[in-house]
Structures are given as C-alpha cells and as structure tokens.
Design a protein around this motif. Structure first.
Motif, PDB file in Angstrom:
ATOM      1  N   PRO A 237      13.841   3.265-106.999  1.00 23.75           N
ATOM      2  CA  PRO A 237      12.924   2.662-107.623  1.00 23.75           C
ATOM      3  C   PRO A 237      12.878   1.056-106.726  1.00 23.75           C
ATOM      4  CG  PRO A 237      15.140   2.569-108.512  1.00 23.75           C
ATOM      5  CD  PRO A 237      15.036   3.591-107.685  1.00 23.75           C
ATOM      6  N   ASN A 238      11.773   0.243-106.967  1.00 31.12           N
ATOM      7  CA  ASN A 238      11.340  -0.882-106.034  1.00 31.12           C
ATOM      8  C   ASN A 238      12.761  -1.890-106.338  1.00 31.12           C
ATOM      9  OD1 ASN A 238       9.062   0.449-104.971  1.00 31.12           O
ATOM     10  ND2 ASN A 238       7.815  -0.404-106.936  1.00 31.12           N
ATOM     11  N   SER A 239      12.898  -2.467-105.603  1.00 31.12           N
ATOM     12  CA  SER A 239      13.878  -3.586-105.600  1.00 31.12           C
ATOM     13  C   SER A 239      13.322  -4.808-106.248  1.00 31.12           C
ATOM     14  CB  SER A 239      14.583  -4.152-104.342  1.00 31.12           C
ATOM     15  OG  SER A 239      15.251  -5.136-104.042  1.00 31.12           O
ATOM     16  N   ASN A 240      14.449  -5.288-107.080  1.00 33.82           N
ATOM     17  CA  ASN A 240      14.067  -6.411-107.936  1.00 33.82           C
ATOM     18  C   ASN A 240      14.797  -7.814-107.253  1.00 33.82           C
ATOM     19  OD1 ASN A 240      16.486  -6.087-108.729  1.00 33.82           O
ATOM     20  ND2 ASN A 240      16.154  -6.236-110.876  1.00 33.82           N
ATOM     21  N   TYR A 241      15.039  -7.689-105.920  1.00 30.19           N
ATOM     22  CA  TYR A 241      15.764  -8.564-105.343  1.00 30.19           C
ATOM     23  C   TYR A 241      15.080  -9.964-105.741  1.00 30.19           C
ATOM     24  CZ  TYR A 241      18.353 -11.153-101.650  1.00 30.19           C
ATOM     25  OH  TYR A 241      18.958 -12.167-100.860  1.00 30.19           O
TER      26      TYR A 241
ATOM     27  N   ASP B  17      21.157 -18.509-107.293  1.00 28.04           N
ATOM     28  CA  ASP B  17      22.631 -18.577-107.478  1.00 28.04           C
ATOM     29  C   ASP B  17      23.359 -17.230-107.443  1.00 28.04           C
ATOM     30  OD1 ASP B  17      21.680 -18.419-109.914  1.00 28.04           O
ATOM     31  OD2 ASP B  17      23.382 -20.006-110.530  1.00 28.04           O
ATOM     32  N   HIS B  18      22.221 -16.180-107.733  1.00 26.78           N
ATOM     33  CA  HIS B  18      22.958 -14.749-107.808  1.00 26.78           C
ATOM     34  C   HIS B  18      23.879 -14.286-106.758  1.00 26.78           C
ATOM     35  CE1 HIS B  18      23.235 -10.409-108.827  1.00 26.78           C
ATOM     36  NE2 HIS B  18      22.984 -10.700-109.724  1.00 26.78           N
ATOM     37  N   ILE B  19      25.040 -13.512-106.878  1.00 26.99           N
ATOM     38  CA  ILE B  19      25.699 -13.257-106.028  1.00 26.99           C
ATOM     39  C   ILE B  19      24.912 -12.352-104.880  1.00 26.99           C
ATOM     40  CG2 ILE B  19      26.642 -11.353-107.306  1.00 26.99           C
ATOM     41  CD1 ILE B  19      29.259 -11.668-106.001  1.00 26.99           C
TER      42      ILE B  19
ATOM     43  N   PRO C 225      25.394 -10.501 -96.993  1.00 29.71           N
ATOM     44  CA  PRO C 225      24.647 -10.220 -95.817  1.00 29.71           C
ATOM     45  C   PRO C 225      23.900  -9.040 -96.173  1.00 29.71           C
ATOM     46  CG  PRO C 225      26.881  -9.702 -95.425  1.00 29.71           C
ATOM     47  CD  PRO C 225      26.894 -10.383 -96.659  1.00 29.71           C
ATOM     48  N   PRO C 226      22.739  -8.455 -95.834  1.00 31.61           N
ATOM     49  CA  PRO C 226      22.009  -7.300 -95.855  1.00 31.61           C
ATOM     50  C   PRO C 226      22.657  -6.211 -95.349  1.00 31.61           C
ATOM     51  CG  PRO C 226      20.628  -8.796 -94.252  1.00 31.61           C
ATOM     52  CD  PRO C 226      21.846  -9.780 -94.785  1.00 31.61           C
TER      53      PRO C 226
END
Length: 282
Positions: free
Chosen positions: A217-221, A227-229, A234-235
């Motif tokens: 599924p597409n990322s909802n980043y 301030d989300h953890i 790091p990616p």
C-alpha cells in the motif's frame, strides 16, 4: 534441486522454482529413506519431464548444494540448454587452461573477503572444463566454490544465495506451513500424489503472497504529524520482508474467508537479478 527427508520414512527429490524467498515444487520423486540405490535415474527422469516446460529463449539457472554435485549432472543441465550453478566441496584441484600446474581449490579464496573466477579444468579425475567462481564472505564457515558454464564476467557467485530458498520451501511443507510431517502415509507412490496437493497449495499461497509483497500500500508518511516518532528514525537502506510470501499468502486467503470476500488468485512478481560483481579473473 535438493533432497529432503521425512524422518526415516521418505526422501523427496525435488526441483522447485525459486521466487521471492520461496520455492514452488514443479517436479519430485519420493523414495523410501535409507534404501540402497542411486538417485541418478530419478534426477534424470525429473529433468526429462521438465525439458519442454520452459521457452528456449528463457535463461534457466539450476542450483544444487555440494552434496549433489556430479559430472553427469553438470552435463545433463547443459544438454537441456540450461545453466548449471553447482557448489562443490573444498577438496580437489584445478588448473588454468594455459598451465599444467594443478592448484588446490582452497587456494582460490585463502581468506575471508577474497573472491576469484576463471575458466579452468576442474579435478584431476573426471576433469571438467568450466567456469569456477569462488567467494568467501564474512560470517561463513566455508567459501562458496561454484561450477558453471557462464563466462566469468557474466555471472555472480551471489546468485547461489538463492539456493537456500528451497530450504525455506521444505520448511513451508512441514512445520512452517502445510504440516506434511504429520502424514500417516507409508507408500512412496501415495506420498507423491500427496505432494501434488502440496505443490498446488504452495503455488497458490506463494502467488497470493508474491502479489501482496510486490504491491504494498502507498505510504502515508507525509500525513504524519511533525513530532511523530517515525520522522525521528533514519530511513531504511532497503525494504525488509518481515513475512515470507508463503505466510503472507496464507494470511490473505484466511482473511478473505473470514470476511466473506472473494478468494484472491495471486500472481508472480519476480525480483530483479543481482548484477555480476567485480572479480579478479585468471
């Protein structure tokens, strides 16, 4: 190609197609375990059954662990127009084609981190002219010594790493999935018919899991708050597969059944080949 056992009852000689960390059986022979006799006729019969199953323009690589290496096996694979990728034991010698000096196979990669490749004549007894690929990576007790008919600059020893996927496939047929180890069958012929059901089930499960694995599924980043953890981590350098395609397919099908949805059919999405790495050539 590899062999697996069911206790002291059966030995299964299996040829499987490898995909996304899984193995789908396509040809097999079940024999009584610990029964005297050569496996060569069975392997030859399995290969003959498969020889017209692959389009001639398709590149086929056949991997096998060092316990299965034999000169006749190498030549049989070449005869079919396929490419052997056979691991061999460390004992023995080879010589370069322009030399009369025999060199110990262990001298190709004398230390961890070394690698080598070249066209050689391998073994003093029953010599075989082929390409020898050698690699010893950190974390491995022994180096990999691979015999193939590819030219040295067109093959990578790392391809052999996919061979272990058939071990994952054997686990999926037993404790990791279909629980074949609970069978009460004692007749090898009946066990072969049982394996047909296992192969079809594996084909379906891996196909469904492969499709899900290849189409996440597409990322909802971007929708996460500042301030989300997740934004502080790091990616990842590369995606990590937390579930095998076999297990993922199993879950997808069970969920569809529980929700009363149409059963997924699935499809196969092979991953890209790893490019040949640089070797020091003879």
């Amino acid at each position: 190609m590899d062999a697996t056992t069911l206790g002291s009852r059966f030995t299964v000689l299996a040829i499987s197609v490898l995909i996304r960390g899984c193995a789908v059986p396509v040809a097999w022979k079940v024999v009584t375990a610990n029964k005297p006799g050569a496996w060569k006729p069975y392997w030859l019969e399995l290969f003959d059954h498969l020889k017209h199953s692959v389009p001639p323009e398709m590149t086929v690589i056949v991997t096998a662990d060092r316990g299965l290496y034999a000169e006749w096996l190498y030549h049989k694979i070449v005869e079919l127009g396929w490419h052997p990728f056979l691991r061999i034991n460390l004992g023995g010698q080879f010589r370069l084609l322009d030399s009369n000096d025999w060199i110990a196979l262990t001298d190709t990669v004398p230390f961890v981190g070394s690698h080598w490749c070249g066209i050689v004549q391998c073994f003093k007894t029953n010599p075989l002219t082929c390409t020898l690929l050698a690699r010893w990576d950190e974390g491995y007790t022994d180096p990999w010594l691979i015999l193939t008919d590819f030219l040295p600059q067109t093959a990578s020893t790392t391809w052999y790493g996919m061979r272990s996927w058939i071990e994952c496939g054997f686990k999926d047929t037993k404790r990791g999935g279909l629980h074949w180890h609970f069978t009460k069958i004692t007749n090898p012929k009946r066990a072969e018919r049982h394996w047909l059901a296992i192969a079809l089930a594996t084909f379906w499960l891996v196909g469904v899991g492969s499709e899900a694995d290849a189409t996440p599924p597409n990322s909802n980043y971007d929708d996460l708050p500042p301030d989300h953890i997740a934004r502080t981590q790091p990616p990842a350098k590369k995606p990590t597969r937390f579930l095998s395609c076999f297990r993922r397919g199993f879950i997808q099908i069970i969920v569809a059944l529980l929700l009363g949805q149409p059963l997924p059919i699935g499809s196969f999405f092979p991953e890209s080949w790893r490019s040949p790495t640089a070797f020091s050539s003879a």
